[in-house]
Scaffold this motif. Structure first.
Motif, mmCIF file in Angstrom:
data_model
loop_
_atom_site.group_PDB
_atom_site.id
_atom_site.type_symbol
_atom_site.label_atom_id
_atom_site.label_comp_id
_atom_site.label_asym_id
_atom_site.label_seq_id
_atom_site.Cartn_x
_atom_site.Cartn_y
_atom_site.Cartn_z
ATOM 1 N N THR A 2 0.338 -1.176 0.041
ATOM 2 C CA THR A 2 0.230 0.159 0.352
ATOM 3 C C THR A 2 1.033 0.987 0.082
ATOM 4 O OG1 THR A 2 -1.575 -1.273 1.092
ATOM 5 C CG2 THR A 2 -2.122 1.064 1.349
ATOM 6 N N PHE A 3 1.957 1.330 0.706
ATOM 7 C CA PHE A 3 2.943 1.737 1.106
ATOM 8 C C PHE A 3 3.563 2.782 -0.288
ATOM 9 C CE2 PHE A 3 6.779 4.354 1.427
ATOM 10 C CZ PHE A 3 6.655 5.596 1.873
ATOM 11 N N TYR A 4 3.882 1.564 -1.102
ATOM 12 C CA TYR A 4 4.455 1.796 -3.073
ATOM 13 C C TYR A 4 3.410 2.201 -3.696
ATOM 14 C CZ TYR A 4 6.833 0.785 -6.651
ATOM 15 O OH TYR A 4 7.465 1.024 -8.129
ATOM 16 N N LEU A 5 2.040 1.614 -3.178
ATOM 17 C CA LEU A 5 0.999 2.377 -4.171
ATOM 18 C C LEU A 5 0.689 3.774 -4.272
ATOM 19 C CD1 LEU A 5 -1.231 -0.541 -4.889
ATOM 20 C CD2 LEU A 5 0.131 0.369 -6.616
ATOM 21 N N ILE A 6 0.824 3.987 -3.185
ATOM 22 C CA ILE A 6 0.649 5.649 -2.539
ATOM 23 C C ILE A 6 1.842 6.438 -3.365
ATOM 24 C CG2 ILE A 6 0.384 7.281 -0.409
ATOM 25 C CD1 ILE A 6 -0.802 4.587 1.092
ATOM 26 N N GLY A 7 2.887 6.195 -2.937
ATOM 27 C CA GLY A 7 4.105 6.982 -3.575
ATOM 28 C C GLY A 7 3.731 7.226 -4.707
ATOM 29 N N ALA A 8 4.000 5.634 -5.888
ATOM 30 C CA ALA A 8 3.713 5.743 -7.017
ATOM 31 C C ALA A 8 2.483 6.648 -7.185
ATOM 32 C CB ALA A 8 3.688 4.611 -7.779
ATOM 33 N N SER A 9 1.358 6.547 -6.911
ATOM 34 C CA SER A 9 0.550 7.094 -7.301
ATOM 35 C C SER A 9 0.989 9.519 -7.167
ATOM 36 C CB SER A 9 -1.102 6.728 -6.987
ATOM 37 O OG SER A 9 -1.112 5.576 -6.790
ATOM 38 N N LEU A 10 0.994 9.262 -6.074
ATOM 39 C CA LEU A 10 1.375 10.572 -5.987
ATOM 40 C C LEU A 10 2.706 10.811 -6.956
ATOM 41 C CD1 LEU A 10 1.458 13.158 -4.389
ATOM 42 C CD2 LEU A 10 3.015 12.386 -3.050
ATOM 43 N N THR A 11 3.390 10.542 -6.824
ATOM 44 C CA THR A 11 4.666 10.690 -8.627
ATOM 45 C C THR A 11 3.981 11.200 -9.745
ATOM 46 O OG1 THR A 11 5.933 9.073 -6.952
ATOM 47 C CG2 THR A 11 6.412 9.927 -8.573
ATOM 48 N N PHE A 12 2.938 9.788 -9.771
ATOM 49 C CA PHE A 12 1.374 10.375 -10.806
ATOM 50 C C PHE A 12 1.335 11.234 -11.324
ATOM 51 C CE2 PHE A 12 -0.856 8.827 -14.087
ATOM 52 C CZ PHE A 12 0.143 8.384 -15.515
ATOM 53 N N SER A 13 0.837 11.448 -10.856
ATOM 54 C CA SER A 13 -0.245 12.967 -10.302
ATOM 55 C C SER A 13 1.232 14.433 -10.296
ATOM 56 C CB SER A 13 -1.282 13.006 -9.064
ATOM 57 O OG SER A 13 -0.153 12.929 -7.766
ATOM 58 N N LEU A 14 2.100 13.778 -9.475
ATOM 59 C CA LEU A 14 2.614 15.287 -9.847
ATOM 60 C C LEU A 14 3.012 15.435 -11.534
ATOM 61 C CD1 LEU A 14 4.641 15.155 -6.270
ATOM 62 C CD2 LEU A 14 3.032 16.722 -7.365
ATOM 63 N N LEU A 15 4.063 13.851 -11.763
ATOM 64 C CA LEU A 15 4.767 14.297 -13.099
ATOM 65 C C LEU A 15 3.425 14.520 -14.141
ATOM 66 C CD1 LEU A 15 7.148 11.458 -12.609
ATOM 67 C CD2 LEU A 15 8.094 13.516 -12.461
ATOM 68 N N LEU A 16 2.336 13.788 -14.354
ATOM 69 C CA LEU A 16 0.948 13.690 -15.266
ATOM 70 C C LEU A 16 1.119 15.090 -15.216
ATOM 71 C CD1 LEU A 16 -0.648 12.282 -17.437
ATOM 72 C CD2 LEU A 16 -2.279 11.905 -15.557
ATOM 73 N N ASN A 17 1.287 15.652 -13.993
ATOM 74 C CA ASN A 17 0.223 17.534 -13.880
ATOM 75 C C ASN A 17 1.778 18.090 -14.354
ATOM 76 O OD1 ASN A 17 -1.159 20.065 -13.426
ATOM 77 N ND2 ASN A 17 -0.052 19.687 -11.763
ATOM 78 N N ALA A 18 2.535 18.389 -14.829
ATOM 79 C CA ALA A 18 3.939 19.069 -15.174
ATOM 80 C C ALA A 18 3.668 18.758 -16.157
ATOM 81 C CB ALA A 18 5.222 18.381 -14.457
ATOM 82 N N PHE A 19 3.866 17.222 -17.224
ATOM 83 C CA PHE A 19 3.424 17.129 -18.216
ATOM 84 C C PHE A 19 3.029 17.136 -19.422
ATOM 85 C CE2 PHE A 19 2.501 13.955 -21.263
ATOM 86 C CZ PHE A 19 3.131 13.792 -22.812
ATOM 87 N N LEU A 20 0.837 17.671 -18.638
ATOM 88 C CA LEU A 20 -0.136 17.907 -19.583
ATOM 89 C C LEU A 20 0.426 19.236 -19.842
ATOM 90 C CD1 LEU A 20 -2.691 15.483 -18.032
ATOM 91 C CD2 LEU A 20 -1.684 15.839 -20.406
ATOM 92 N N GLN A 21 1.028 20.446 -18.596
ATOM 93 C CA GLN A 21 0.928 21.564 -18.992
ATOM 94 C C GLN A 21 2.205 22.202 -19.523
ATOM 95 O OE1 GLN A 21 1.761 23.140 -15.039
ATOM 96 N NE2 GLN A 21 -0.731 22.720 -14.069
ATOM 97 N N ASP A 22 3.396 21.535 -20.020
ATOM 98 C CA ASP A 22 3.779 21.478 -20.541
ATOM 99 C C ASP A 22 3.790 22.249 -21.637
ATOM 100 O OD1 ASP A 22 6.966 21.560 -21.176
ATOM 101 O OD2 ASP A 22 7.069 19.743 -21.546
ATOM 102 N N GLU A 23 3.738 22.840 -22.744
ATOM 103 C CA GLU A 23 3.744 23.774 -23.680
ATOM 104 C C GLU A 23 4.507 22.778 -25.353
ATOM 105 O OE1 GLU A 23 3.809 27.426 -23.168
ATOM 106 O OE2 GLU A 23 1.836 27.616 -21.813
ATOM 107 N N PHE A 24 6.041 22.362 -24.354
ATOM 108 C CA PHE A 24 6.627 21.809 -25.560
ATOM 109 C C PHE A 24 6.958 20.826 -26.192
ATOM 110 C CE2 PHE A 24 9.072 25.365 -23.027
ATOM 111 C CZ PHE A 24 8.314 26.305 -24.328
ATOM 112 N N SER A 25 5.940 20.358 -25.540
ATOM 113 C CA SER A 25 6.345 18.334 -25.389
ATOM 114 C C SER A 25 4.556 17.459 -26.085
ATOM 115 C CB SER A 25 6.284 17.791 -24.140
ATOM 116 O OG SER A 25 6.266 15.970 -24.157
ATOM 117 N N PRO A 26 4.270 17.114 -26.593
ATOM 118 C CA PRO A 26 3.252 16.746 -27.341
ATOM 119 C C PRO A 26 2.764 15.635 -26.685
ATOM 120 C CG PRO A 26 5.072 15.775 -29.031
ATOM 121 C CD PRO A 26 5.567 17.089 -28.209
ATOM 122 N N ASN A 27 1.763 15.947 -26.164
ATOM 123 C CA ASN A 27 1.245 15.038 -25.127
ATOM 124 C C ASN A 27 1.016 13.889 -26.571
ATOM 125 O OD1 ASN A 27 0.621 16.652 -23.655
ATOM 126 N ND2 ASN A 27 -1.614 17.180 -24.153
#
Length: 71
Positions: A2-27
């Motif tokens: 459970t600890f691993y999944l919580i950390g992975a989910s948090l990291t995924f959400s932070l990275l996904l947010n940054a990736f989707l806000q990036d204007e230079f990288s196509p989705n």
């Protein structure tokens, strides 16, 4: 597990947010999605780096350093 999944989910959400806000990288770029997925799987390394970078960015915004103070 459970600890691993919580950390992975948090990291995924932070990275996904940054990736989707990036204007230079196509989705539709597969290599960008792979970076997000691999970084999420290796969250125990990536999450502290992401937090440190965000924290230093906030500190620089709160306490700007002029050119005279840097020298």
């Amino acid at each position: 597990m459970t600890f691993y999944l919580i950390g992975a989910s948090l990291t995924f959400s932070l990275l996904l947010n940054a990736f989707l806000q990036d204007e230079f990288s196509p989705n539709s770029d597969l290599s960008s999605w792979m970076v997000v997925l691999v970084a999420s799987l290796l969250w125990f390394v990536c999450l502290p780096c992401v937090i440190r970078k965000k924290f230093t960015g906030v500190l620089r915004w709160l306490f700007p350093v002029s050119a005279e103070q840097e020298a």
